[in-house]
Write an enzyme that holds these catalytic residues in place. Structure first.
Site: not given
Length: 285
Positions: A1-2, A83
């Site tokens: 997956m990207v 993040c």
């Protein structure tokens, strides 16, 4: 997956055996507040499948509302709990959520309860704690809430280029019954195989590795020329802004151009100049 790809780039990597694509991280509150944000942040088409829309959120209802908006046009949503950027953490997004397992559990449950599509995926992407037991607790709470899978970036929120903690990913994988996806330093098929051997995960997610070589999952060691021209065709067809078009090519060509060539290429300022450079330097396929 990207991870975190725009529409045109998603079209490219799908040509080269990428199974699943994610959008860039979208701030759910802005997405719900502004039609302009929705139009600029989320672009797709009928061939852009399977697709996961990734959101940054810090309250359950906003995430669930955003998921409802995108659910007709996607196959799932992902809550970013990984993040590490200072702006995200200071706003209550991203990696700070790994320290709020009850909130993450509530957000997953809200999306599950609000979207009446049994096969619609609800996933989370996390970083690890220094004490992996805390990460296992977070993941088990998310699993109990109905999360579809968990993507684990094998570094703490303070780590950037340090080695990936494969032992922590394996511990998490062994503690759950849902799929676990590994992320971090996936730059070749050999890395995919090594990560699987070390962790037993159900899949891998790549970002920088696919930026440098969008054909990586098809087994290419470096970006083939056909892939470069495929990107030119797809980007032009989608009306990709020059800065994005050019920036992707800078990544793709880094391993296959000399330093003088890179110096020239990086300073080009139009699509026609880029295409002329590619023809003159490499020819057509």
């Amino acid at each position: 997956m990207v991870r975190y790809s725009k529409l045109a780039f998603r079209c490219l990597v799908r040509k080269y055996d990428c199974d699943l694509c994610f959008t860039p991280m979208i701030i759910a509150a802005d997405f719900m507040r502004s039609a302009k944000a929705r139009d600029s942040e989320f672009t797709t088409n009928k061939t852009d499948r399977p697709l996961i829309v990734q959101f940054a959120a810090k309250d359950a209802q906003t995430l669930a509302d955003a998921a409802c908006v995108v659910s007709p046009f996607s196959d799932g949503v992902d809550l970013n709990c990984g993040c590490p950027q200072r702006w995200a953490v200071s706003e209550g997004y991203g990696a700070c959520l790994i320290n709020k397992p009850e909130l993450v559990k509530d957000m997953v449950r809200h999306v599950r309860n609000q979207i009446d599509k049994p096969n619609y995926a609800v996933s989370i992407k996390i970083r690890i704690h220094k004490d992996v037991r805390k990460t296992v607790d977070l993941c088990q709470k998310a699993e109990a809430a109905g999360v579809s899978w968990i993507t684990v970036h094998g570094r703490t929120s303070d780590e950037r280029h340090q080695p990936v903690h494969y032992d922590a990913i394996k511990t998490i994988k062994d503690s759950l019954s849902i799929p676990v996806i590994a992320n971090g330093d996936i730059k070749s098929l050999q890395d995919v195989e090594a990560t699987y051997a070390l962790t037993g995960v159900d899949g891998v997610m790549a970002a920088r590795g696919l930026l440098a070589n969008p054909a990586m999952f098809a087994g290419y060691e470096e970006t083939p020329l056909q892939c470069v021209w495929d990107w030119v065709d797809i980007a032009v067809e989608h009306g990709t802004p020059f800065s994005c078009f050019h920036h992707h090519l800078i990544y793709m060509l880094e391993r296959i151009t000399s330093q003088p060539e890179r110096r020239v290429f990086n300073n080009l300022s139009s699509t026609s100049a880029v295409i002329d450079f590619l023809h003159n330097t490499y020819g057509s396929t």
